[in-house]
Design a protein around this motif. Structure first.
Motif, short mmCIF file in Angstrom:
data_model
loop_
_atom_site.label_atom_id
_atom_site.label_comp_id
_atom_site.label_asym_id
_atom_site.label_seq_id
_atom_site.Cartn_x
_atom_site.Cartn_y
_atom_site.Cartn_z
N VAL A 129 0.86 -1.18 0.00
CA VAL A 129 0.00 0.00 0.00
C VAL A 129 0.90 1.23 0.00
CG1 VAL A 129 -1.79 1.27 1.24
CG2 VAL A 129 -1.85 -1.24 1.18
N ILE A 130 0.77 2.04 -1.01
CA ILE A 130 1.57 3.26 -1.15
C ILE A 130 0.81 4.38 -0.44
CG2 ILE A 130 2.72 4.84 -2.75
CD1 ILE A 130 3.72 1.89 -2.88
N GLU A 131 1.14 4.59 0.82
CA GLU A 131 0.41 5.56 1.65
C GLU A 131 0.38 6.95 1.04
OE1 GLU A 131 -1.41 4.90 4.25
OE2 GLU A 131 -0.80 2.81 4.51
N ALA A 132 1.47 7.38 0.43
CA ALA A 132 1.54 8.73 -0.15
C ALA A 132 0.58 8.90 -1.31
CB ALA A 132 2.97 9.02 -0.60
N ALA A 133 0.09 7.79 -1.87
CA ALA A 133 -0.83 7.85 -2.99
C ALA A 133 -2.28 7.59 -2.58
CB ALA A 133 -0.42 6.85 -4.06
N CYS A 134 -2.52 7.30 -1.32
CA CYS A 134 -3.88 7.06 -0.84
C CYS A 134 -4.56 8.40 -0.61
CB CYS A 134 -3.86 6.22 0.43
SG CYS A 134 -3.21 4.55 0.17
N LEU A 135 -5.85 8.46 -0.94
CA LEU A 135 -6.53 9.74 -0.92
C LEU A 135 -8.01 9.55 -0.65
CD1 LEU A 135 -6.41 12.84 -1.74
CD2 LEU A 135 -7.01 12.06 -4.04
N SER A 136 -8.58 10.44 0.15
CA SER A 136 -10.02 10.51 0.37
C SER A 136 -10.52 11.83 -0.18
CB SER A 136 -10.36 10.41 1.86
OG SER A 136 -10.04 9.14 2.36
N LEU A 137 -11.59 11.78 -0.93
CA LEU A 137 -12.22 12.98 -1.48
C LEU A 137 -13.67 13.05 -1.02
CD1 LEU A 137 -10.86 13.04 -5.14
CD2 LEU A 137 -10.18 14.49 -3.23
N PRO A 138 -14.22 14.24 -0.84
CA PRO A 138 -15.60 14.39 -0.37
C PRO A 138 -16.62 14.28 -1.51
CG PRO A 138 -14.59 16.54 -0.57
CD PRO A 138 -13.53 15.53 -0.92
N LEU A 139 -16.88 13.06 -1.98
CA LEU A 139 -17.82 12.86 -3.08
C LEU A 139 -19.18 12.37 -2.61
CD1 LEU A 139 -15.47 11.11 -5.66
CD2 LEU A 139 -15.96 13.56 -5.40
N LEU A 140 -19.26 11.85 -1.39
CA LEU A 140 -20.50 11.28 -0.89
C LEU A 140 -21.62 12.32 -0.88
CD1 LEU A 140 -21.64 8.63 0.31
CD2 LEU A 140 -21.18 9.58 2.55
N GLY A 141 -22.79 11.89 -1.32
CA GLY A 141 -23.96 12.77 -1.32
C GLY A 141 -24.08 13.60 -2.58
N ARG A 144 -21.71 13.57 -8.66
CA ARG A 144 -20.61 13.84 -9.57
C ARG A 144 -20.24 12.60 -10.36
NH1 ARG A 144 -18.74 16.07 -4.63
NH2 ARG A 144 -18.76 18.33 -4.65
N ASP A 145 -20.10 12.80 -11.66
CA ASP A 145 -19.54 11.74 -12.48
C ASP A 145 -18.06 12.05 -12.69
OD1 ASP A 145 -19.52 13.84 -14.31
OD2 ASP A 145 -20.93 12.90 -15.69
N ALA A 146 -17.38 11.23 -13.48
CA ALA A 146 -15.95 11.42 -13.67
C ALA A 146 -15.63 12.79 -14.26
CB ALA A 146 -15.40 10.32 -14.57
N PRO A 153 -11.45 21.77 -9.77
CA PRO A 153 -10.05 21.86 -9.36
C PRO A 153 -9.77 21.37 -7.93
CG PRO A 153 -10.71 23.84 -10.53
CD PRO A 153 -11.96 23.03 -10.30
N SER A 154 -10.69 21.61 -7.01
CA SER A 154 -10.45 21.18 -5.62
C SER A 154 -10.46 19.66 -5.47
CB SER A 154 -11.48 21.81 -4.68
OG SER A 154 -12.77 21.30 -4.96
N LEU A 155 -10.99 18.95 -6.46
CA LEU A 155 -10.98 17.49 -6.46
C LEU A 155 -9.89 16.95 -7.38
CD1 LEU A 155 -14.83 16.86 -6.69
CD2 LEU A 155 -13.40 16.80 -4.63
N ALA A 156 -9.77 17.55 -8.56
CA ALA A 156 -8.82 17.06 -9.57
C ALA A 156 -7.37 17.25 -9.14
CB ALA A 156 -9.08 17.73 -10.90
N ALA A 157 -7.06 18.38 -8.53
CA ALA A 157 -5.65 18.66 -8.18
C ALA A 157 -5.09 17.65 -7.17
CB ALA A 157 -5.51 20.08 -7.66
#
Length: 175
Positions: A129-141, A144-146, A153-157
């Motif tokens: 598991v590459i910890e530096a590449a693990c990420l959580s984003l606030p998409l729930l609720g 949003r599609d891809a 930008p606040s999600l893509a960056a």
């Protein structure tokens, strides 16, 4: 580099799947991403390991052929989805997963238990598991599609940055 994107949800409108599809659009130029559906996998049964069903053989071959794995899975009842756990169980007795680099992408900031459980399972299976590449984003609720994720930008960056760190780690495991 060839990466495999794996979603632990079977929902068509899964935010986890949308996150993986967005990731596939944001990877570095030298990376290709194939998305693998877990829908065809039968329930894990060790009695079938000597004569594996075709879907299991395909699954294991897909894992073996990937340079890295992007996994996004929901949390259900404070745990890893059954779909994801079943898929991982089919890999336990084979060599395909050993040493495989993994980035865990989470489609919600609220998941408290599943990400840690999933990481522990992957490490137990000898994945990296590459910890530096693990990420959580606030998409729930959200709905949003891809394209919406890529366009925000606040999600893509942060997603693009995590994918770049994953690419660096896959290319140079000493990182």
């Amino acid at each position: 580099m060839n990466w495999l994107a794996i979603c632990g949800s079977l929902r068509r409108a899964s935010s986890n799947l949308a996150l993986l599809e967005a990731a596939a659009r944001l990877v570095p130029a030298d990376v290709s991403v194939a998305t693998y559906s877990l829908a065809a996998l039968p329930l894990f049964n060790p009695d079938l390991e000597d004569d594996m069903p075709p879907a299991v053989r395909d699954w294991r071959a897909a894992i073996a052929g990937a340079d890295g794995l992007l996994i996004s899975s929901p949390e259900y009842a404070h745990g890893v989805s059954g779909v994801m756990k079943n898929a991982l169980d089919w890999l336990v007795s084979g060599p395909e997963f050993v040493g495989k680099p993994v980035a865990l992408l989470n489609a919600t900031m609220r998941a408290e238990y599943a990400p840690a459980q999933l990481a522990e399972t992957l490490r137990t299976m000898s994945g990296t598991v590459i910890e530096a590449a693990c990420l959580s984003l606030p998409l729930l609720g959200g709905t949003r599609d891809a394209a919406a994720i890529v366009g925000e930008p606040s999600l893509a960056a942060p997603l693009r940055a995590a994918l770049a760190r994953f690419a660096a780690a896959v290319t140079d495991p000493a990182r």
